[in-house]
Design an enzyme around this catalytic site. Structure first.
Site, PDB file in Angstrom:
ATOM      1  N   SER A  12       0.840  -1.193   0.000  1.00 40.33           N
ATOM      2  CA  SER A  12       0.000   0.000   0.000  1.00 40.33           C
ATOM      3  C   SER A  12       0.882   1.253   0.000  1.00 40.33           C
ATOM      4  O   SER A  12       1.696   1.429  -0.900  1.00 40.33           O
ATOM      5  CB  SER A  12      -0.960  -0.048   1.186  1.00 40.33           C
ATOM      6  OG  SER A  12      -1.990   0.906   1.079  1.00 40.33           O
TER       7      SER A  12
ATOM      8  N   GLU B  17      -9.181  -5.644  -4.235  1.00 35.84           N
ATOM      9  CA  GLU B  17      -8.644  -4.593  -3.368  1.00 35.84           C
ATOM     10  C   GLU B  17      -9.752  -3.758  -2.722  1.00 35.84           C
ATOM     11  O   GLU B  17      -9.731  -3.464  -1.529  1.00 35.84           O
ATOM     12  CB  GLU B  17      -7.737  -3.659  -4.180  1.00 35.84           C
ATOM     13  CG  GLU B  17      -6.499  -4.296  -4.773  1.00 35.84           C
ATOM     14  CD  GLU B  17      -5.337  -4.335  -3.812  1.00 35.84           C
ATOM     15  OE1 GLU B  17      -5.460  -3.796  -2.699  1.00 35.84           O
ATOM     16  OE2 GLU B  17      -4.296  -4.909  -4.175  1.00 35.84           O
TER      17      GLU B  17
ATOM     18  N   HIS C 103      -7.772  -5.791  -0.080  1.00 33.35           N
ATOM     19  CA  HIS C 103      -6.534  -5.085   0.221  1.00 33.35           C
ATOM     20  C   HIS C 103      -5.978  -5.549   1.565  1.00 33.35           C
ATOM     21  O   HIS C 103      -6.719  -5.702   2.538  1.00 33.35           O
ATOM     22  CB  HIS C 103      -6.830  -3.587   0.268  1.00 33.35           C
ATOM     23  CG  HIS C 103      -5.634  -2.705   0.402  1.00 33.35           C
ATOM     24  ND1 HIS C 103      -4.778  -2.451  -0.650  1.00 33.35           N
ATOM     25  CD2 HIS C 103      -5.156  -1.987   1.455  1.00 33.35           C
ATOM     26  CE1 HIS C 103      -3.834  -1.615  -0.253  1.00 33.35           C
ATOM     27  NE2 HIS C 103      -4.026  -1.320   1.017  1.00 33.35           N
TER      28      HIS C 103
END
Length: 477
Positions: free
Chosen positions: A184, A304, A398
């Protein structure tokens, strides 16, 4: 080897199951007083042996807001000396070991190296010296001011990597054999470092998990600084912010940024273009050949978007009109929704929009970067994490892959996302691929070429797929 002599003094760690762990080693001075909103300063050497048996202070931050706070643990350790790192050292060997340096995510405003999922024992078990680090977050790490350097959090990461170069040999690591990896915001940071002249020679390989090389103009990022200043009733300068009470500052930061997230936008923190660390757009620089000799492994999860869309209920509040408006705003091809629906029978408008957002923000930019690097000296490998979590219908959301990469599925905090029955064989396969990549640049599948090979870690194990969902990708050329 529980005592190691570093450039600043001796440190004592603890031996845990044959692995020596050093926690909370300072790599720069505490960023307080005159050092607040300034680049990291050198550590003052110490006399005697420094005990490094517990994680050091974390950077000032707020906890995740609900409902993510129930899924993403974020330890908060008090103290000013937040510029610290940890080292997991394998049992002694005949030669220096490969080194991996972990840069955590958290939208540049959350996270730390103390998250239990990031325990480095499995990497050390498998012969890698694992380093994890903290860096400044939020307004103190990524505020934009007329009287202070930008990207202070990146300056911190560079200082930590410099510490690794200068000290890791004493821990049995090879300073010429360093792989940086992050997820990320950590991956976005690495994307900037790959393109940064300041990072040359500090690492040999890089792994980008669910984050792409991006940077914004200072004026764009300064909107958050200006909004915070207005909320606090102070001038938008580093001098004024340095005088502000940290508790008030964090409360204002939460109020100003709480509605933003990486997919839906809103005020937040960004890596910005500057004249020092990020002098040029990282994606453009890498496409033009920056870090050509660096091996890169990158990828994303299949779903995600579900981390933000599902727990909040947003996925169910998005209707056809919202989907159409979003596609018009993105200037999407008119047939985009139809193409995505063809591969997702029964998907709701929210799921279609989430899949499109996942592709346009992550998968497609990564494919473009891989294409640009395909005939360059550094090897490029691409993966996708597709195993669906049974928790709250999160799917392959995610951050789900983190416990698999670190092989920490037994950690209670990891299970908040994965549940209790995540496949250990998949964790072994994914973790082994990361170790192999750090060791010799080959994760175990072909490098990127015209066939577009993607190693997919899913419910059926690790499977090589050529050009997954090609019709969808082609929409965004």
């Amino acid at each position: 080897m529980s005592i190691v002599e570093t450039a600043h003094g001796a440190v004592r760690g603890t031996v845990e199951n044959g692995i020596t762990v050093f926690r909370g080693i300072p790599y720069a001075a505490a960023p307080v007083g005159p050092l607040r909103f300034r680049p990291p300063a050198p550590v003052e050497p110490w006399q005697g042996i420094r005990e490094t048996t517990a994680f050091g202070p974390t950077a000032p931050k707020n906890p995740y807001a609900a409902p993510l706070d129930a899924l993403l643990p974020d330890p908060d350790i008090a103290g000013d000396a937040c510029l610290n790192l940890n080292v997991w050292v394998p049992a002694p060997s005949d030669g220096p070991r490969p080194v991996m340096v972990w840069i955590h995510g958290g939208s540049l405003r959350n996270g730390s190296s103390a998250v239990p999922t990031y325990d480095g024992a499995a990497f050390a078990r498998d012969g890698v010296v694992l380093v994890s680090l903290n860096y400044r977050l939020g307004i103190e790490g990524f505020g934009v001011f007329p009287d202070a350097p930008a990207n202070l959090g990146l300056h911190d990461q560079l200082a930590a990597l410099t510490w690794v170069r200068d000290n890791i040999g004493a821990f049995g690591g090879d300073p010429d054999h360093v792989t940086v990896f992050g997820e990320s915001a950590g991956a976005t940071s690495i994307g900037a470092l790959l393109a940064s002249p300041r990072a040359q020679g500090l690492f040999r390989r890089a792994v980008l998990q669910s984050g792409t090389p991006t940077a914004v103009a200072p004026a764009t990022a300064a909107r958050t600084t200006t909004s915070l200043a207005e909320h606090l009733g102070i001038a938008p300068t580093a001098e004024a912010f340095a005088r502000a009470d940290r508790g008030r500052l964090l409360a204002a930061q939460r109020a100003v940024t709480q509605r933003g997230n990486p997919l839906t936008g809103g005020l937040g923190f960004h890596i910005v273009l500057d004249d020092d660390v990020v002098p040029r757009d990282p994606a453009a620089a890498l496409a033009d050949g920056a870090s050509d000799g660096t091996d890169v492994l990158m990828g994303s999860t299949t779903d995600e978007y579900r981390l933000w869309f599902v727990p909040s209920g947003l996925v169910d509040r998005i209707g056809e009109l919202t989907l159409r408006a979003a596609l018009i705003k993105q200037r999407a091809p008119w047939r985009a929704a139809r193409v995505y629906r063809a591969g997702r029978p029964g998907a709701s408008p929210g799921e279609i929009l989430g899949a499109i957002a996942t592709d346009t923000l992550l998968r497609v930019p990564m494919n473009r970067l891989a294409d640009a690097r395909a005939r360059r000296p550094g090897r490029t490998h691409v993966y996708e994490f597709a195993w669906p979590s049974p928790v709250q219908g999160l799917g392959a959301c995610h951050a789900l892959e983190l416990g698999f990469v670190f092989d920490t599925l037994d950690a209670p905090d990891t299970r908040l996302l994965t549940g209790d029955s995540a496949p250990r064989s998949l964790a072994r396969a994914m973790h082994a691929a990361w170790v192999s990549f750090a060791t010799d640049g080959d994760p175990g599948w072909p490098r990127w070429d015209e066939d577009r090979p993607v190693m997919t870690f899913g419910a059926q194990g690790a499977t090589l797929v050529a050009s997954p969902r090609e019709q969808e990708r082609r929409l965004w050329r």
